[in-house]
Enzyme design. Structure first.
Site, PDB file in Angstrom:
ATOM      1  N   HIS A 121       0.821  -1.219   0.000  1.00  0.00           N
ATOM      2  CA  HIS A 121       0.000   0.000   0.000  1.00  0.00           C
ATOM      3  C   HIS A 121       0.854   1.268   0.000  1.00  0.00           C
ATOM      4  O   HIS A 121       0.352   2.345  -0.309  1.00  0.00           O
ATOM      5  CB  HIS A 121      -0.994  -0.014   1.176  1.00  0.00           C
ATOM      6  CG  HIS A 121      -0.383   0.244   2.522  1.00  0.00           C
ATOM      7  ND1 HIS A 121      -0.062  -0.763   3.405  1.00  0.00           N
ATOM      8  CD2 HIS A 121      -0.053   1.398   3.151  1.00  0.00           C
ATOM      9  CE1 HIS A 121       0.434  -0.247   4.512  1.00  0.00           C
ATOM     10  NE2 HIS A 121       0.441   1.077   4.385  1.00  0.00           N
ATOM     11  N   ASP A 149       0.368  -7.589   1.398  1.00  0.00           N
ATOM     12  CA  ASP A 149       0.781  -6.212   1.583  1.00  0.00           C
ATOM     13  C   ASP A 149       2.300  -6.075   1.607  1.00  0.00           C
ATOM     14  O   ASP A 149       2.869  -5.424   2.491  1.00  0.00           O
ATOM     15  CB  ASP A 149       0.181  -5.626   2.867  1.00  0.00           C
ATOM     16  CG  ASP A 149       0.206  -4.097   2.874  1.00  0.00           C
ATOM     17  OD1 ASP A 149       0.397  -3.513   1.783  1.00  0.00           O
ATOM     18  OD2 ASP A 149       0.069  -3.498   3.960  1.00  0.00           O
ATOM     19  N   SER A 159       4.553   2.538   7.964  1.00  0.00           N
ATOM     20  CA  SER A 159       4.272   1.365   7.144  1.00  0.00           C
ATOM     21  C   SER A 159       5.494   0.989   6.307  1.00  0.00           C
ATOM     22  O   SER A 159       6.067   1.838   5.623  1.00  0.00           O
ATOM     23  CB  SER A 159       3.085   1.638   6.213  1.00  0.00           C
ATOM     24  OG  SER A 159       1.908   1.812   6.949  1.00  0.00           O
TER      25      SER A 159
END
Length: 314
Positions: free
Chosen positions: A126, A156, A239
């Site tokens: 993402h 992911d 992230s």
């Protein structure tokens, strides 16, 4: 009486001599002498205590940060999104006109490998989603454009690469490939350190413990995966960043945080031991970034059935 006095005098002279000689010896020799006359049980206890402290607590957090920061990068994703035009909200039959608008988002990544030609960086899928341009900022604040190798949106994960020939010798001297640990060996309550580009401000370090292992979460796409749960602060921009054990080894890739007014300290990381094979596969791929004209992404998914059975249940 003479014998008693002679014995007492001899004992006093011996004790005085021993004390005087011991004071003349260096401190280290005195310590060795003390250990040699101690019982075997006392020596054994001392050795076990030292071994336990070293193995259990590892490095200081500041040492871990100093060792790992050269391996963690900031990633900037420039993408083009289709948005409704402010001046043409109402068209024929109520359909408004749209226009393309450039947006920028930030995330983190980890230098995972160097094959002599390319430097490979692992991050979250993402973080690179719909990118037209991906740039990487290293620990010395130098910035280089990166190429997308491949992604797996279900897990992911994504891998980027930069040609070593494009990176200056000064930057190469300051960066390093991360040391990879064993996430299967983690225990609940073990202290961990998280490093990432929180809020896009640059690299920051937080610490916490492993709150839970094999924690199942279901994504918006309906895929259920297992994660390491930690109370180390994981914020937007973290992230794709590193979750490290106290030996400074990578044991997880930070990917999500449970956000709610009633929730505090619930961050999640992908266990590194579960995805080493997938990362190797993604490194061998070549993917295209999104087109600025069509805004479509060509990001292939390649994942073996054996690996999927281990990581996902949905």
């Amino acid at each position: 009486m003479s014998l008693v006095l002679s014995a007492a005098l001899f004992g006093a002279i011996s004790a005085g001599s021993f004390y005087g000689i011991s004071q003349l010896l260096p401190l280290e020799e005195r310590l060795v002498s003390a250990e040699s006359i101690s019982s075997s049980d006392a020596v054994l206890t001392s050795l076990v205590s030292t071994s336990y402290s070293t193995a259990r607590y590892g490095m200081d957090v500041s040492d871990i940060a100093a060792a790992a920061l050269p391996s963690v990068v900031s990633i900037t994703n420039i993408s083009v999104q289709e948005v409704q035009s402010f001046f043409n909200r109402f068209g024929a039959n109520g359909a408004g006109q749209t226009q393309l608008e450039e947006t920028t988002s930030c995330g983190s990544g980890i230098i995972i490998a160097n094959d002599g030609t390319y430097l490979y960086i692992v991050t979250n899928a993402h973080v690179v989603e719909d990118a037209t341009t991906l740039s990487v900022s290293f620990v010395d604040n130098s910035v280089y454009e990166a190429q997308l190798c491949g992604t797996d949106e279900a897990v992911d994960l994504a891998v980027l690469k930069i040609a070593l020939s494009d990176i200056s010798s000064d930057t190469l001297s300051q960066i390093a490939v991360i040391a990879v640990g064993d996430s299967d060996a983690l225990e609940v309550g073990e202290q961990v350190v998280a490093i990432g580009n929180a809020l896009g401000y640059g690299q920051s370090v937080t610490t916490g413990i492993v709150s839970a292992l094999d924690r199942s979460l279901t994504s918006e796409s309906g895929t259920t995966s297992t994660y390491i749960q930690t109370d180390a602060a994981i914020n937007p921009g973290n992230s794709g960043g590193a979750l490290l054990n106290l030996d400074g080894q990578l044991i997880g890739i930070n990917t999500a945080k449970l956000s709610d007014t009633d929730v505090e300290g619930m961050g999640y990381a992908i266990p590194i031991s579960d995805v080493t094979e997938l990362i190797t596969q993604l490194m061998s791929q070549t993917a295209e970034t999104a087109s600025t004209e069509t805004n479509t992404s060509q990001q292939p998914t390649w994942i073996t059935p054996t690996w999927r059975d281990k990581r996902t249940t949905g």
